[in-house]
Motif scaffolding. Structure first.
Motif, short mmCIF file in Angstrom:
data_model
loop_
_atom_site.label_atom_id
_atom_site.label_comp_id
_atom_site.label_asym_id
_atom_site.label_seq_id
_atom_site.Cartn_x
_atom_site.Cartn_y
_atom_site.Cartn_z
N ILE A 74 -7.09 -15.77 12.70
CA ILE A 74 -6.50 -15.19 11.49
C ILE A 74 -7.42 -14.15 10.87
O ILE A 74 -6.96 -13.03 10.55
CB ILE A 74 -6.15 -16.31 10.49
N PRO A 75 -8.73 -14.42 10.65
CA PRO A 75 -9.59 -13.36 10.11
C PRO A 75 -9.65 -12.13 10.99
O PRO A 75 -9.69 -11.00 10.49
CB PRO A 75 -10.96 -14.05 10.00
N THR A 76 -9.66 -12.35 12.32
CA THR A 76 -9.70 -11.21 13.23
C THR A 76 -8.44 -10.36 13.10
O THR A 76 -8.49 -9.13 13.06
CB THR A 76 -9.85 -11.68 14.68
N ALA A 77 -7.27 -11.02 13.01
CA ALA A 77 -6.02 -10.29 12.83
C ALA A 77 -6.01 -9.55 11.50
O ALA A 77 -5.52 -8.42 11.41
CB ALA A 77 -4.84 -11.27 12.91
N LEU A 78 -6.55 -10.16 10.47
CA LEU A 78 -6.62 -9.50 9.16
C LEU A 78 -7.52 -8.27 9.21
O LEU A 78 -7.17 -7.22 8.66
CB LEU A 78 -7.15 -10.48 8.11
N VAL A 79 -8.65 -8.38 9.89
CA VAL A 79 -9.55 -7.23 10.03
C VAL A 79 -8.87 -6.09 10.77
O VAL A 79 -8.94 -4.92 10.37
CB VAL A 79 -10.84 -7.65 10.74
N LEU A 158 1.36 -9.01 10.11
CA LEU A 158 0.60 -8.42 9.01
C LEU A 158 0.91 -6.93 8.85
O LEU A 158 1.03 -6.43 7.73
CB LEU A 158 -0.90 -8.62 9.24
N HIS A 159 1.05 -6.22 9.97
CA HIS A 159 1.43 -4.81 9.90
C HIS A 159 2.81 -4.65 9.26
O HIS A 159 3.03 -3.73 8.44
CB HIS A 159 1.43 -4.19 11.30
N PHE A 180 -4.65 -15.25 -0.35
CA PHE A 180 -4.44 -15.62 1.05
C PHE A 180 -3.59 -16.88 1.15
O PHE A 180 -2.65 -16.94 1.96
CB PHE A 180 -5.79 -15.84 1.74
N TRP A 181 -3.91 -17.89 0.35
CA TRP A 181 -3.24 -19.19 0.46
C TRP A 181 -1.78 -19.13 0.00
O TRP A 181 -0.91 -19.78 0.59
CB TRP A 181 -4.01 -20.22 -0.35
N ARG A 182 -1.50 -18.34 -1.04
CA ARG A 182 -0.16 -18.33 -1.61
C ARG A 182 0.72 -17.17 -1.14
O ARG A 182 1.94 -17.26 -1.21
CB ARG A 182 -0.26 -18.30 -3.14
N ILE A 183 0.10 -16.11 -0.67
CA ILE A 183 0.87 -14.92 -0.27
C ILE A 183 0.79 -14.69 1.24
O ILE A 183 1.82 -14.67 1.93
CB ILE A 183 0.37 -13.66 -1.02
N THR A 184 -0.43 -14.52 1.75
CA THR A 184 -0.59 -14.11 3.14
C THR A 184 -0.20 -15.21 4.12
O THR A 184 0.58 -14.98 5.05
CB THR A 184 -2.05 -13.67 3.40
#
Length: 277
Positions: A74-79, A158-159, A180-184
């Motif tokens: 998940i962090p990698t995808a966000l980056v 995410l895109h 992150f917890w409530r939206i993403t």
């Protein structure tokens, strides 16, 4: 019947024949070989101590690999989805590397890196922590071959979502974790779940990388796929067929879950479009 209709029917029948010969026939043959001696014999083969130990080890590896892929995926995808930086293309290529590299090569690379004579061999020699030919080596190999799934399923979502909701939450005073917890996270739940399903399926079925880093000892470091190969090579063909059927059953369950997930994701996407229309 027109020529175009004939061509369409011909292509359709060729596709069906292709799937029948390459998928249906081998699966039917394995099922026939498995249950020809009877259901009691099948349960005897899949309930041996070696089979139960192999199943436990495979599930343990899945239980370790899935959280690791989620934690780092998940962090990698966000980056990748939220940032532009030099070397982004290189990172993309590294993530896709397991799709291009043979799993056997992955196993060899792990031995050169973590083996007793490898670059990080001091971990085993000095600290006494065995990586290769133990559970950590199997986990590392499985993590490597399943690395792209969570990233590649979450990043497109995410895109598509963009950053409007996250920016609105930040404007209202929400912290990064709350955002992150409530939206993403709720927004990427379908892509994340799909990536987890693919990770589970690939972990359970991995053979090439695992055979290189496992001692393949029954009851200790033998996964289900390794036990299938071991039984077949030792002449216990029907035992290998029984375990293959067990693996196929698990794969079918994963496939059914994947299909149901696709249906729910499609319905959710349609509902969102109707709500914003």
């Amino acid at each position: 019947m027109t020529l175009s209709a004939q061509v369409r029917y011909l292509i359709r029948y060729l596709a069906l024949a292709y799937v029948f010969v390459l998928v249906a026939v081998p699966v039917a043959l394995i099922l026939w070989r498995t249950f020809r001696p009877g259901f009691d014999q099948f349960f005897d083969w899949v309930s041996t101590p070696a089979a139960i130990s192999a199943l436990d080890l495979s599930l343990l590896v899945v239980a370790i690999v899935v959280p690791l892929n989620v934690l780092f995926g998940i962090p990698t995808a966000l980056v990748l989805a939220r940032n532009r930086f030099r070397g982004k293309g290189v990172l993309q290529a590294i993530i896709d590397l397991p799709f291009a590299v043979s799993p056997v090569i992955v196993g060899v690379a792990l031995i050169l890196l973590w083996g007793s004579a490898g670059a990080f061999g001091f971990v085993e020699r000095d600290l006494g922590f065995k990586i290769i030919f133990g559970l950590p080596g199997i986990v590392l190999a499985s993590v490597f071959v399943t690395l792209p799934f969570v990233v590649r399923e979450v990043e497109p979502v995410l895109h598509e979502l963009g950053t409007d909701q996250e920016e609105a939450a930040a404007t209202l005073g929400s912290g990064w974790w709350q955002t992150f917890w409530r939206i993403t996270l709720p927004s990427i739940r379908w892509g994340l779940t799909y990536g987890i399903v693919l990770t589970v399926a690939r972990t359970l079925g991995e053979y090439g990388a695992v055979i290189m880093v496992s001692s393949n000892l029954p009851g200790k470091s033998q996964t289900l796929t390794l036990l299938v190969s071991d039984r077949y090579n030792r002449g216990a063909e029907y035992g290998a067929y029984a375990l293959s059927t067990l693996l196929m059953a698990v794969s079918v369950l994963v496939l059914i879950f994947q299909v149901l997930l696709d249906v729910r994701r499609t319905r959710a996407a349609r509902a969102d479009k109707e709500m914003w229309a």
